[in-house]
Design an enzyme around this catalytic site. Structure first.
Site, short mmCIF file in Angstrom:
data_model
loop_
_atom_site.label_atom_id
_atom_site.label_comp_id
_atom_site.label_asym_id
_atom_site.label_seq_id
_atom_site.Cartn_x
_atom_site.Cartn_y
_atom_site.Cartn_z
N GLY A 48 55.20 45.82 34.71
CA GLY A 48 56.19 45.14 33.87
C GLY A 48 56.13 45.53 32.41
O GLY A 48 56.56 44.77 31.55
N HIS B 130 54.19 51.27 24.15
CA HIS B 130 53.13 51.38 23.14
C HIS B 130 52.15 50.28 23.51
O HIS B 130 52.52 49.10 23.53
CB HIS B 130 53.73 51.17 21.73
N HIS C 294 49.96 47.31 24.16
CA HIS C 294 49.85 46.02 23.47
C HIS C 294 49.17 45.03 24.39
O HIS C 294 49.38 45.05 25.61
CB HIS C 294 51.22 45.49 23.04
N ASP D 70 55.09 37.48 19.04
CA ASP D 70 56.10 38.01 19.96
C ASP D 70 57.47 37.39 19.61
O ASP D 70 57.56 36.20 19.32
CB ASP D 70 55.71 37.68 21.41
N ASN E 72 50.32 44.68 30.22
CA ASN E 72 51.12 45.17 31.32
C ASN E 72 51.10 46.70 31.29
O ASN E 72 51.22 47.30 30.22
CB ASN E 72 52.56 44.67 31.19
P1 AMP Z 1 55.82 44.12 27.77
O1 AMP Z 1 56.86 43.62 28.73
O2 AMP Z 1 54.42 43.85 28.21
O3 AMP Z 1 56.06 45.56 27.39
O4 AMP Z 1 56.00 43.24 26.47
C1 AMP Z 1 56.83 43.60 25.42
C2 AMP Z 1 56.90 42.40 24.51
O5 AMP Z 1 57.35 42.83 23.25
C3 AMP Z 1 57.86 41.32 24.98
O6 AMP Z 1 57.15 40.10 25.14
C4 AMP Z 1 58.90 41.24 23.87
O7 AMP Z 1 59.32 39.93 23.63
C5 AMP Z 1 58.13 41.81 22.69
N1 AMP Z 1 58.91 42.42 21.63
C6 AMP Z 1 59.84 43.39 21.76
N2 AMP Z 1 60.31 43.76 20.55
C7 AMP Z 1 59.65 43.01 19.64
C8 AMP Z 1 59.68 42.92 18.22
N3 AMP Z 1 60.48 43.69 17.48
N4 AMP Z 1 58.86 42.03 17.60
C9 AMP Z 1 58.03 41.25 18.34
N5 AMP Z 1 57.96 41.29 19.69
C10 AMP Z 1 58.75 42.16 20.33
#
Ligand code: AMP
Length: 118
Positions: free
Chosen positions: A88, A93, A95, A28, A82
């Protein structure tokens, strides 16, 4: 195309941890624990709501392999996905966050204050 699809196809770089034909794991960008890895299906799935049991089966094994790869399988870790606005979810996509490397906080206040969650 969504940001994680761009990571899958190499348009956006990532700090890769593990990959197989169907799944990708990368660190992350904004880690909330010493180990904070995101695991995603390579095929776009919006969220847990659209996840099939078949894809979840592969994801389960993959997450276990990720935990082993980064050395947190025995010490323990947390898996979070989430879902939607109240959940949140910022990136639409699917994850799974895999968090570990320290004793993670947990408690009844987690729902009230997200800062207490991890
Ligand atoms: P969520 O809030 O569950 O959608 O989590 C999205 C996560 O993606 C967050 O923890 C961000 O820090 C992470 N994130 C967003 N863009 C990137 C990226 N390009 N590379 C790695 N992590 C990312």
């Amino acid at each position: 195309m969504c940001i994680f699809c761009k990571i899958v196809n190499g348009e956006i770089p990532s700090n890769k941890v593990l990959e197989n034909d169907n799944f990708l794991a990368f660190h992350d960008l904004n880690p909330k624990a010493p180990a904070h890895i995101l695991t995603i299906p390579k095929v776009h799935v919006d969220s847990f709501n659209e996840l099939t049991p078949e894809t979840m089966a592969g994801m389960t094994t993959f997450i276990q392999e990720v935990a082993e790869t980064v050395g947190i399988k025995e010490s323990g870790y947390r898996v979070i996905t989430n879902v939607g606005d109240n959940g949140g979810q910022e990136v639409k996509h699917l994850h799974f966050h895999v968090l570990g490397g320290t004793k993670l906080k947990w408690g009844h206040e987690a729902d009230a204050n997200s800062a207490d969650f991890i």
